[in-house]
Design a protein around this motif. Structure first.
Motif, PDB file in Angstrom:
ATOM      1  N   HIS A 203       0.861  -1.176   0.000  1.00 30.21           N
ATOM      2  CA  HIS A 203       0.000   0.000   0.000  1.00 30.21           C
ATOM      3  C   HIS A 203       0.903   1.232   0.000  1.00 30.21           C
ATOM      4  O   HIS A 203       1.491   1.571   1.036  1.00 30.21           O
ATOM      5  N   PRO A 204       1.047   1.904  -1.136  1.00 32.75           N
ATOM      6  CA  PRO A 204       2.027   2.990  -1.268  1.00 32.75           C
ATOM      7  C   PRO A 204       1.885   4.059  -0.194  1.00 32.75           C
ATOM      8  O   PRO A 204       0.796   4.574   0.054  1.00 32.75           O
ATOM      9  N   GLY A 205       3.011   4.364   0.441  1.00 36.90           N
ATOM     10  CA  GLY A 205       3.033   5.427   1.438  1.00 36.90           C
ATOM     11  C   GLY A 205       2.435   5.056   2.771  1.00 36.90           C
ATOM     12  O   GLY A 205       2.364   5.901   3.672  1.00 36.90           O
ATOM     13  N   LEU A 206       2.032   3.803   2.929  1.00 39.31           N
ATOM     14  CA  LEU A 206       1.384   3.373   4.173  1.00 39.31           C
ATOM     15  C   LEU A 206       2.171   2.215   4.770  1.00 39.31           C
ATOM     16  O   LEU A 206       2.472   1.236   4.078  1.00 39.31           O
ATOM     17  N   ARG A 207       2.480   2.324   6.054  1.00 39.96           N
ATOM     18  CA  ARG A 207       3.264   1.287   6.732  1.00 39.96           C
ATOM     19  C   ARG A 207       2.497   0.760   7.928  1.00 39.96           C
ATOM     20  O   ARG A 207       1.985   1.545   8.750  1.00 39.96           O
ATOM     21  N   PRO A 208       2.391  -0.563   8.054  1.00 44.66           N
ATOM     22  CA  PRO A 208       1.654  -1.111   9.193  1.00 44.66           C
ATOM     23  C   PRO A 208       2.383  -0.833  10.511  1.00 44.66           C
ATOM     24  O   PRO A 208       3.606  -0.956  10.593  1.00 44.66           O
ATOM     25  N   LEU A 209       1.634  -0.459  11.522  1.00 40.06           N
ATOM     26  CA  LEU A 209       2.248  -0.221  12.831  1.00 40.06           C
ATOM     27  C   LEU A 209       2.818  -1.504  13.418  1.00 40.06           C
ATOM     28  O   LEU A 209       3.668  -1.464  14.306  1.00 40.06           O
ATOM     29  N   SER A 210       2.378  -2.647  12.904  1.00 38.52           N
ATOM     30  CA  SER A 210       2.928  -3.922  13.369  1.00 38.52           C
ATOM     31  C   SER A 210       4.290  -4.208  12.752  1.00 38.52           C
ATOM     32  O   SER A 210       4.927  -5.201  13.103  1.00 38.52           O
ATOM     33  N   GLY A 211       4.744  -3.344  11.838  1.00 34.97           N
ATOM     34  CA  GLY A 211       6.020  -3.568  11.181  1.00 34.97           C
ATOM     35  C   GLY A 211       6.872  -2.320  11.141  1.00 34.97           C
ATOM     36  O   GLY A 211       7.336  -1.909  10.075  1.00 34.97           O
ATOM     37  N   LEU A 212       7.117  -1.728  12.281  1.00 34.62           N
ATOM     38  CA  LEU A 212       7.879  -0.482  12.328  1.00 34.62           C
ATOM     39  C   LEU A 212       9.393  -0.696  12.391  1.00 34.62           C
ATOM     40  O   LEU A 212      10.154   0.256  12.253  1.00 34.62           O
ATOM     41  N   GLU A 213       9.833  -1.923  12.601  1.00 35.99           N
ATOM     42  CA  GLU A 213      11.262  -2.182  12.611  1.00 35.99           C
ATOM     43  C   GLU A 213      11.775  -2.307  11.180  1.00 35.99           C
ATOM     44  O   GLU A 213      11.147  -2.959  10.340  1.00 35.99           O
ATOM     45  N   ASP A 214      12.908  -1.679  10.897  1.00 38.53           N
ATOM     46  CA  ASP A 214      13.512  -1.800   9.578  1.00 38.53           C
ATOM     47  C   ASP A 214      14.031  -3.224   9.364  1.00 38.53           C
ATOM     48  O   ASP A 214      14.531  -3.865  10.290  1.00 38.53           O
ATOM     49  N   THR A 215      13.908  -3.696   8.143  1.00 41.02           N
ATOM     50  CA  THR A 215      14.355  -5.051   7.809  1.00 41.02           C
ATOM     51  C   THR A 215      15.490  -4.990   6.791  1.00 41.02           C
ATOM     52  O   THR A 215      15.547  -4.085   5.951  1.00 41.02           O
ATOM     53  N   THR A 216      16.390  -5.974   6.848  1.00 39.28           N
ATOM     54  CA  THR A 216      17.543  -6.014   5.949  1.00 39.28           C
ATOM     55  C   THR A 216      17.106  -6.124   4.496  1.00 39.28           C
ATOM     56  O   THR A 216      17.649  -5.459   3.611  1.00 39.28           O
TER      57      THR A 216
END
Length: 363
Positions: A203-216
């Protein structure tokens, strides 16, 4: 004083070089040009692989070679003529055409190496990444980051082929590889239109609050063609309206990104898509790092070094480090590209040169 290259013939000098060999030593003064050339001098050579030939050989492999545990994949690596004895497209990149027959399943496994699939034509196969079935369709980029279990299953009676890209040569050189077998089939044989990763992340420009940690690596398993196509179309439309949007006249381009960082989709592989209007050309470009391109649609030419090659849909070509390249579009020309940019950038070896243009990174 004898010559630095060791061509003198005194007994003492000959003994010195013999002692070097005995003790597994090699003096810098005899190999400086090889170790530290004035510009990159890759052993890999520019090369073009024609899709019609690749697909025909893949079809024959499908008739003669089973897919399953052991060989794991019916994948045919693009072997650069300058790197004999390997199946490497470049010193850092591995690229292959993979072929899966009707109703076949490629068993699950995982490895340290990062991988992706890019589809030029066809559908009907699902790649299952850590238990999430992801549909594979024309124009889609599908990710399999390192150490994710993955397998493929074909739900139709028709075969399908695509390209795989991996960092196998780099991983092999650095001795960082691990491999592990998984399920004999796949852990989920469902065939949903939309994967779970897309439902959460696409979903462009939208980030789930359940996934706020950056991933490699990107948590999004599929980058769909309809979004890529729309982005390129809008860039060219903005150019028509007089607004800055393209990387060059008639040349739209996008980079696939990790939605948690805005960086590359994987730590060792960069993926891009380029669209040239009919008649458009790119400037001659030298780049540190190597790349592999595939024509998604259209016809045009590429000049690699001093040689021009005619390209058609599906054709692939390798560009070794610092080899000059340029593109020209006869029709609308769509091309997918991947390279080792994240490695080069992170090590601060990035350098680009375009003759006749200001090149600040070379100042």
């Amino acid at each position: 004083m004898q010559q630095m290259d060791g061509t003198g013939d005194s007994p003492e000098l000959k003994q010195l070089y013999a002692d070097f060999d005995t003790h597994n030593l090699s003096p810098l003064w005899t190999q400086r040009d090889d170790l530290m050339p004035f510009t990159p001098s890759p052993k890999a050579v520019p090369h073009v692989w024609e899709w019609s030939t690749l697909f025909g050989l893949a079809e024959r492999s499908g008739e003669l070679v089973p897919v399953g545990r052991g060989g794991e994949r019916r994948a045919i690596g693009l072997a650069n003529p300058g790197l004999p004895g390997t199946a490497y497209a470049t010193p850092t990149l591995w690229c292959a055409i993979q072929y899966l027959g009707g109703f076949e399943t490629a068993p699950e496994h995982r490895h340290s190496q990062n991988a992706f699939r890019f589809v030029v034509e066809g559908e009907g196969v699902w790649t299952v990444v850590n238990g999430d079935p992801v549909a594979m369709r024309r124009g889609d980029l599908l990710l399999t980051p390192g150490w994710n279990f993955h397998g493929h299953h074909n739900d139709t009676d028709k075969p399908m082929a695509w390209i795989d890209g991996l960092d196998v040569p780099f991983s092999h050189y650095a001795d960082v590889g691990f491999f592990e077998f998984g399920s004999e089939r796949v852990t989920d044989e469902a065939s949903p239109d939309v994967s779970r990763s897309e439902r959460l992340w696409a979903h462009p420009g939208l980030r789930p609050l359940s996934g706020l940690e950056d991933t490699t690596s990107s948590p999004l398993a599929a980058y769909r063609w309809e979004h890529t196509d729309r982005a390129l179309t809008e860039q060219l439309a903005l150019e028509d309206a007089g607004h800055p949007a393209t990387v060059g006249q008639g040349h739209a381009a996008i980079r696939y990104v990790n939605p948690t960082t805005g960086g590359d989709v994987m730590p060792t592989l960069r993926c891009e898509f380029h669209r040239l209007r009919a008649g458009a050309s790119t400037p001659v470009t030298h780049e540190v790092g190597s790349s592999v391109w595939q024509v998604f649609e259209g016809e045009g030419t590429v000049v690699l070094g001093e040689t021009e090659h005619v390209l058609h849909t599906g054709d692939l070509f390798a560009v070794p480090s610092w080899v000059p390249w340029s593109l020209h579009a006869d029709t609308q020309f769509d091309l997918f590209r991947f390279n080792d940019g994240p490695i080069v950038d992170r090590l601060h070896f990035t350098r680009t040169y375009r003759p006749g243009q200001r090149n600040e990174d070379l100042a």
